[in-house]
Design an enzyme around this catalytic site. Structure first.
Site, PDB file in Angstrom:
ATOM      1  N   LYS A 162     -11.290   2.399   1.257  1.00  0.00           N
ATOM      2  CA  LYS A 162     -10.784   3.291   0.365  1.00  0.00           C
ATOM      3  C   LYS A 162     -11.621   3.530  -0.695  1.00  0.00           C
ATOM      4  CE  LYS A 162      -7.102   4.465   0.941  1.00  0.00           C
ATOM      5  NZ  LYS A 162      -6.673   5.868   1.747  1.00  0.00           N
ATOM      6  N   PRO A 187      -1.858   4.874  -4.472  1.00  0.00           N
ATOM      7  CA  PRO A 187      -0.616   4.180  -4.252  1.00  0.00           C
ATOM      8  C   PRO A 187      -0.764   2.525  -4.317  1.00  0.00           C
ATOM      9  CG  PRO A 187      -0.900   5.805  -2.853  1.00  0.00           C
ATOM     10  CD  PRO A 187      -2.444   5.581  -3.458  1.00  0.00           C
TER      11      PRO A 187
END
Length: 342
Positions: A162, A187
Site C-alpha cells: 500500500k 481508510p
C-alpha cells in the site's frame, strides 16, 4: 459531473461495492472492473440490495497484472476510483506477490486514466501507508504528513504494497505535471455493513472470532472506519476541487481486537463462549508468529497505540463519520443477517 460515467476498479470488493452504491445514488453511471465478468450478477445483486439500479453498472474485465482491457475501461470516463488491491489475513510467502500487483496495477490504471483524459483519479490507499515510520515514537496520533517506511523488517507485504503503490501514484502525478489530478483516501480498518457473503478480510476477523477460532488475540488495535464513510470520502474527493493533490485519512476512533470481541458478545450474546477470553502477551505473539503466519501481521503493532487525525476529511470534504463502535456493530448485524455469524 451529472450522470457522467465513473470507472471503479476492483468492483467485486467490499469498499468498491459501497463506492458503486454511492455513485449510482448520486446520479452517476458506473463502469466497474473485475478479473472476470462472471461476477457481474453477484455484484449487481449486492448493490441492488441497497435499492440502487444495477443496470447503471457495466462490468468489464481487467487484471492488475495485465495491460489488457485498461485502455478500453477508462475510455469515456470523467473520473476513476482506483479501489482494487490484493489483501489476505495470512501474509503471502513472497513479498512481491502483494507488492507487484498493487504498484504495477496502480500505474496501469493511472496510465490508462491519463490517456483517456480523465479529470480526477481517487486512489484507495490505507492508514497503513501512514502509521509505520522508522526512527520515531510509534504510540502517537498520525496525520497525512506521516509516511510508513516500506523497508521496515517487521511490516507485512500488504503494508509495504500500500505504501509503495501510493508513493508510485504521487510520483506519477508529479512527473506527468498533474499534481492536482490525484486524490488519495487513506481508510482505517474498514468495517460497517457487508453487502453479500463475499466478505472482506476485516469482516473475516469477526467471523473467525464468532466461530471460536481465536480463543486469544494479540493486544493490538486499529483506527476504524465504516465502509459507507469510505465510499462517501471517495465521492467527495472526486467532486471537491480542493481535494486535488491531497492525502485524506478516513477513520473515526480506535478499537482493539478484544474490544471487537466485546462488541460481538454484546450484539450476539449466544456467542460469548466462542469469543477471545484474553489478550496474549506480546512475547507469546512473537513466538507464535514463527508457526502461525497470520500472527505475523500483528508484529508491528505490538506495544503501540496508533491513532489518526481526520481533520482534513472533516474540514476539506465536510465529512461526518459513523463511530467505530457503530461501524463494528453494523458489521456484526449484517454478518448475522447473511448467516455468517450465528
Amino acid at each position: 459531473m451529472g450522470r457522467d460515467k465513473v470507472l471503479v476498479t476492483g468492483a467485486t470488493g467490499f469498499i468498491a461495492k459501497w463506492c458503486i452504491v454511492s455513485l449510482i445514488e448520486a446520479g452517476y453511471e458506473v463502469r466497474g472492473t473485475a478479473r472476470s465478468r462472471a461476477r457481474a450478477g453477484a455484484v449487481g445483486a449486492a448493490i441492488a440490495s441497497q435499492g440502487v439500479d444495477p443496470s447503471r453498472l457495466e462490468l468489464v474485465e481487467a487484471d492488475l497484472l495485465s495491460d489488457a482491457g485498461w485502455t478500453e475501461a477508462a475510455q469515456g470516463c470523467r473520473a476513476v476510483l482506483h479501489v482494487a488491491s490484493p489483501f489476505s489475513l495470512a501474509p503471502p510467502r513472497n513479498r512481491d506477490d502483494a507488492i507487484r500487483p498493487a504498484r504495477e496495477g496502480t500505474l496501469r490504471v493511472l496510465n490508462a486514466a491519463a490517456a483517456a483524459g480523465v479529470e480526477r483519479v481517487v486512489l484507495t490507499s490505507s492508514v497503513v501507508a501512514v502509521i509505520y515510520p522508522s526512527g520515531q515514537p510509534q504510540s502517537r496520533t498520525y496525520d497525512e504528513a506521516d509516511w510508513t517506511d516500506p523497508e521496515r523488517a517487521d511490516i507485512t507485504p500488504y503494508i509495504a504494497s500500500k505504501t509503495l503503490a501510493e508513493r508510485a501514484a504521487w510520483e506519477f502525478a508529479k512527473t506527468t505535471g498533474r499534481p492536482q489530478w490525484l486524490s488519495v483516501v487513506n481508510p482505517g480498518l474498514v468495517l460497517g455493513p457487508a453487502l453479500d457473503r463475499d466478505i472482506s478480510a476485516s469482516h473475516e476477523v469477526l467471523t473467525r472470532m464468532a466461530s471460536g477460532q481465536y480463543p486469544a488475540v494479540p493486544a493490538i488495535g486499529y483506527p476504524i472506519v465504516d465502509a459507507r464513510d469510505v465510499a462517501d470520502a471517495h465521492l467527495r474527493a472526486m467532486t471537491t476541487e480542493a481535494a486535488g493533490g491531497e492525502r485524506i485519512i478516513a477513520a473515526e476512533g480506535y478499537l482493539t481486537l478484544m474490544e471487537l470481541g466485546r462488541l460481538l458478545s454484546l450484539t450476539r450474546p449466544n456467542l460469548r463462549w466462542r469469543l477471545p477470553w484474553f489478550a496474549m502477551h506480546d512475547a507469546t505473539v512473537r513466538l507464535g508468529s514463527r508457526i502461525d503466519r497470520r500472527l505475523r501481521s500483528a508484529l508491528p503493532d505490538l506495544g503501540a497505540v496508533r491513532s489518526v487525525r481526520n481533520d482534513k476529511a472533516r474540514h476539506l470534504l465536510g465529512m461526518r463519520f459513523h463511530s467505530a463502535e457503530d461501524a463494528a456493530v453494523r458489521a456484526i448485524h449484517s454478518l448475522n443477517s447473511l448467516g455468517l455469524v450465528r
